[in-house]
Write a protein that holds these residues in place. Sequence first.
Motif, mmCIF file in Angstrom:
data_model
loop_
_atom_site.group_PDB
_atom_site.id
_atom_site.type_symbol
_atom_site.label_atom_id
_atom_site.label_comp_id
_atom_site.label_asym_id
_atom_site.label_seq_id
_atom_site.Cartn_x
_atom_site.Cartn_y
_atom_site.Cartn_z
ATOM 1 N N HIS A 667 6.396 -2.661 -1.602
ATOM 2 C CA HIS A 667 5.093 -2.455 -0.973
ATOM 3 C C HIS A 667 5.188 -1.259 -0.016
ATOM 4 O O HIS A 667 5.915 -1.296 0.966
ATOM 5 N N LEU A 668 4.439 -0.215 -0.316
ATOM 6 C CA LEU A 668 4.472 0.984 0.526
ATOM 7 C C LEU A 668 3.913 0.696 1.910
ATOM 8 O O LEU A 668 4.362 1.280 2.905
ATOM 9 N N GLU A 669 2.910 -0.178 1.989
ATOM 10 C CA GLU A 669 2.303 -0.449 3.288
ATOM 11 C C GLU A 669 3.194 -1.310 4.172
ATOM 12 O O GLU A 669 3.025 -1.324 5.387
ATOM 13 N N ASN A 670 4.146 -2.020 3.552
ATOM 14 C CA ASN A 670 5.062 -2.871 4.310
ATOM 15 C C ASN A 670 6.419 -2.869 3.609
ATOM 16 O O ASN A 670 6.728 -3.768 2.814
ATOM 17 N N PRO A 671 7.262 -1.864 3.875
ATOM 18 C CA PRO A 671 8.531 -1.735 3.145
ATOM 19 C C PRO A 671 9.462 -2.930 3.315
ATOM 20 O O PRO A 671 10.309 -3.173 2.454
ATOM 21 N N THR A 679 4.652 -6.976 -9.741
ATOM 22 C CA THR A 679 3.896 -6.531 -10.908
ATOM 23 C C THR A 679 4.619 -5.361 -11.557
ATOM 24 O O THR A 679 5.399 -4.651 -10.914
ATOM 25 N N SER A 680 4.358 -5.161 -12.824
ATOM 26 C CA SER A 680 5.006 -4.062 -13.537
ATOM 27 C C SER A 680 4.577 -2.712 -12.976
ATOM 28 O O SER A 680 5.352 -1.748 -12.995
ATOM 29 N N GLU A 681 3.351 -2.613 -12.468
ATOM 30 C CA GLU A 681 2.896 -1.337 -11.897
ATOM 31 C C GLU A 681 3.736 -0.958 -10.676
ATOM 32 O O GLU A 681 4.126 0.203 -10.521
ATOM 33 N N LYS A 682 4.037 -1.924 -9.823
ATOM 34 C CA LYS A 682 4.863 -1.637 -8.649
ATOM 35 C C LYS A 682 6.307 -1.360 -9.039
ATOM 36 O O LYS A 682 6.983 -0.534 -8.412
ATOM 37 N N LEU A 683 6.794 -2.021 -10.056
ATOM 38 C CA LEU A 683 8.172 -1.791 -10.504
ATOM 39 C C LEU A 683 8.332 -0.380 -11.058
ATOM 40 O O LEU A 683 9.330 0.299 -10.772
#
Length: 741
Positions: A667-671, A679-683
């Motif tokens: 999570h870019l907003e909370n590393p 989710t596959s999009e974040k992976l």
Amino acid sequence: MMKGKIYWLFGLILILTFCLSETAEAEGYSAVSGINGAVGAKSSGSNSGNTGNTGHGGGSSGSRCGETSGRPDLPKPEPDNKGRGGGRVKKQQRRRKNKNKRREKSGNRKRKKRSVRLPLSSSGNDIKKVIRSKKKSKVKKAAKKIVEAAEKLMSGQCEKKAEVIRIERADDVPLLLAVMMRMKLHNVLDNHIPVHWKQRDLSWGLTCIIWLAYILSEGDHRKVSVREYVKKILVTLSIITGRKVDELDFTDDRLGLLLKYLGNKSYWDKIEKEISECSIEAYELQTDTVRCDATTASGHHEIKEDGLFQKGVSKDNPKLPQIKIMIGALDPLGMPLATDVVSGEKADDVLYRPVIRRINEYLEDKDVLYVGDSKLSAFDTRLYIKGIGKHYLCPLPRTGKTAVRMEQWIKIGIMADRENALNRVYVKKDDEEKLTAKGYEFERSLSGETEGKKTEWNERVLIVNSPSYAKSQADGLERRLANAVEKLYALTPPRGPGKRQITEEKELKAAIARILKHHKVERMICCKYEKETERQEKYVGRGKGSANRPKKITERVRYQMLQVRRNEYRIKKEKEKQGWKVSVTDASPKRLCFGGIVKCYRKEYRVERIFNRLKSRMNIAPLFVKRDDQIRGKTNLLTLGARVLTLTEYAVRRSLQRDQAALKGLHLENPGKLTDIPTSEKLLRVFSGIYLVFVKSQGDVIRCLTSLTNLQQEILKRLELKCSVYTNLEITKTPATLSEW
């Protein structure tokens, strides 16, 4: 006396004029001297010798302008065409002031922040241009860092200075290709797509998975952009696939031919069957539940007779023609098993049986439960599912006989609820048990004939009340009541300009009934109104009145709404009926209890995630193709991409669940946030910024790869992939010749 005063004033004016001219010449001379001194300091030795007391214009110009007192070392100003230096000096001063103003303005401007990424591939000359450019940008800094890192790596292996000649951006392409190769996607395509004896060396399977990798990485399914993309990562693709990849393998014509094969139903059914079997075997997937649903994709296409794009009922854009996509997905991961692309005007009811028939061919020996929405509940569809020996679960719509029987079923449920005799389903949320559903069930016998064979079975009917659904319906009822009351009072506004009055009772009653019906609040609101009559006595004709002048009496009639009252008793009765649904299934209580049925149907959103990915990640609309075979082939290709994303996500989640672990840094907003359901999009986003750098030294080329982070290595491990998927791209010990790539 007067004449003497005039002479005295004239002399004073001459003296003042002379003093002002001397001051102006002194200021101009000092300014131009500073300019020439700066130029002389930067010029070569031959030019610097010319800057002396005489100036550039010779002795005559120097004697004309004179020397500045106290500054004998400064050069004299250059004369202009008229022999004077003041005009050119002032022009130079104006130019300098304007230049400084422009600099100040440009420095105060707020520049827009742009997300900068290095190009996919760059030659050595392109990289040098970026680094040597005067503009300060993030691209230049990133290029410098990569070049410095590569040259530092080469410093211990080469005697001479290394030079970066090419950069390719690998990103998530190696990962996607590795997942698709594990699915044996390229082998399956090669097994069923025919090969022409004159076609290019790269197989259809490898062509398809490379195109899919581009679609999933960039979110662009256009044919025209694939060739340029492949051209910039040729070496990366060649190393991963083990075949020589050329940009001519991805021309529009060749990709269009691939879509033609994928759109051929005889080829596609076989491809889809083998891919599903290989995926189930490779990932050991559960096969006891399948969810079916349909969606639409609209676009600005020409409507043709018997064409795919037709106008129909749509949630996207009813004004545009559309196609309809029917998908059967494997639960719980939501991977598509079977896909049908049909014309957009068709109803959903007739689309279930063809998909179920094909899925039954893959899972013939499995005890499959088919879950769908109310359109799956058509009697012919349920009869067909029982005829093939499978099970179903779906809600019943409030139409036909069900709507008539529903009133009695709800009354029974309300009476049982008052006696606390309903089955209750609780879900643990925030360490608290929360009631999610309550209801009862009964069985009924059904029978039918399909393909000359009579089938009989017992069906469980579940009458379920959802508190959250009831609350949302109650809130909607209150909003409708409030809107209806407001509109009813607005029927009879006070007299005034532009205020239309209702003069007939029949018209008022029709307007009241129309409002109540529109808001579905009949018999829940009572209206009270009265008739107002205003009489006016006027003289007949024009002019002033008199005692003997005839008069006439006119009446003005209007109706006034006095009171709009809510019928609280009927509103309460209506709210008791809200929140109730009817579901049917033939699954035994041993397989699915009352609570299991409620929870199973509430996970219908899983198949909706496929539609969300098609419309967001892969941007299915618009399709950028016109022919029906291309439309069908492009849609089938994108569903293959949905399979890849689903399997990637499922494999990582299953591994994390098995080890009771979580990933950090997605999570870019909370590393620092941990998640065990990524989710596959974040992976895939984690793998952005991986570059393959080609360094040349003494005729040899060494490939250097951006180091993988701990998070990237952990994701590869969870996917059961080795880091060699990326590290095989680089050569750090054995130099490669230029001819290799």
